[in-house]
Enzyme design. Structure first.
Site, short mmCIF file in Angstrom:
data_model
loop_
_atom_site.label_atom_id
_atom_site.label_comp_id
_atom_site.label_asym_id
_atom_site.label_seq_id
_atom_site.Cartn_x
_atom_site.Cartn_y
_atom_site.Cartn_z
N TYR A 47 1.13 11.89 -5.49
CA TYR A 47 0.03 11.91 -4.54
C TYR A 47 -0.01 13.26 -3.81
CZ TYR A 47 0.51 6.86 -5.30
OH TYR A 47 0.64 5.62 -5.86
N PRO A 194 -4.93 -4.12 -5.67
CA PRO A 194 -4.95 -5.57 -5.44
C PRO A 194 -6.32 -6.12 -5.05
CG PRO A 194 -4.05 -4.46 -3.53
CD PRO A 194 -4.23 -3.40 -4.59
N LEU A 195 -7.26 -5.27 -4.67
CA LEU A 195 -8.53 -5.77 -4.15
C LEU A 195 -9.60 -5.97 -5.23
CD1 LEU A 195 -8.86 -3.68 -0.86
CD2 LEU A 195 -7.74 -5.88 -1.24
#
Length: 264
Positions: A47, A194-195
């Site tokens: 990242y 996860p969404l």
């Protein structure tokens, strides 16, 4: 399963801006996450080539005792994501971990995860190197990401595995066998993305409960296994607060049945 205080919803820091114009809001969000009891914050060398780790250190160091900071190694590159590649060579993993320690201002990483298995390097060499680093005091626990049940078992033959971070959500349950294995073994499962969901019954249940669809799918994830610990990410404090509130949302048996009927 790592000892975690607070709730069962962590925070994925990947989306946080690290640029000068967005840095102040990112720092505020991270501190708010800690205030709200987030038990785990997930970052990675990938990242921003370590910029995300530096941001977390700026916002939170010295780290609260009840928040577990986890990072991931196993890639090399610079610039755009397309310029990065898997790199699980032992010497490279060691360099990456030393860099993570410096950026996070730590002597020991509480949870060190292998970001991906590098197919060009024997799995035993990759996991074995992380186990050696743990024995040297540079990591407390070892985790894996995007692994199969077989790879998990191979890794467990080398060292203890505390976590598995695989993609898993309402719309994609490819790694259901891995989740079941983690449940059986007491290994914390950190579903990334996860969404993700497909409208239909999720939206209907959300409207019924006057909550968001994201809150419904997070609450649903928590019902799937006691070892489940989602790590949704956001750059918005309001979305962070909504996500964490999902940990207090009770889905009834009827809701779960309807969601099961409307699932992929």
């Amino acid at each position: 399963m790592p000892h975690l205080s607070g709730g069962r919803i962590g925070f994925g820091a990947m989306q946080l801006p690290t640029s000068p114009e967005g840095r102040e809001s990112s720092v505020r969000l991270l501190r708010r996450a800690v205030e709200l009891g987030v038990p785990l914050i997930d970052t990675a060398y990938l990242y921003g080539g370590g910029a995300n780790e530096e941001l977390i250190a700026e916002a939170l160091h010295p780290y609260p005792a009840d928040v577990l900071i986890t990072t991931k190694v196993g890639v090399s590159g610079s610039g755009q994501l397309s310029d990065w590649r898997l790199d699980g060579r032992p010497d490279s993993l060691r360099r990456q971990v030393d860099g993570c320690l410096q950026r996070l201002r730590l002597e020991r990483i509480e949870l060190l995860q292998l970001h991906r298995v590098d197919p060009s390097v024997p799995l035993a060499d990759q996991v074995g190197t992380l186990a050696e680093l743990a024995a040297e005091g540079k990591a407390a626990r070892i985790g894996l990401s995007e692994v199969s049940v077989d790879e998990l078992e191979q890794a467990r033959a080398i060292t203890g595995i505390a976590t598995v971070q695989n993609r898993y959500n309402f719309a994609d349950r490819t790694h259901e066998p891995v989740l079941r294995a983690c449940g059986r073994l007491g290994i914390t499962f950190l579903p990334w993305r996860p969404l993700a969901h497909e409208g239909g019954e999720v939206e209907a249940v959300a409207a019924e409960l006057s909550v968001t669809a994201a809150q419904v799918v997070l609450a649903w994830l928590l019902t799937r296994s006691p070892v489940m610990l989602p790590i949704p990410g956001t750059a918005s404090v309001s979305h962070l607060e909504e996500n964490l509130a999902a940990g207090r949302l009770d889905l009834t048996t009827d809701h779960l049945s309807r969601l099961a009927a409307g699932s992929p």
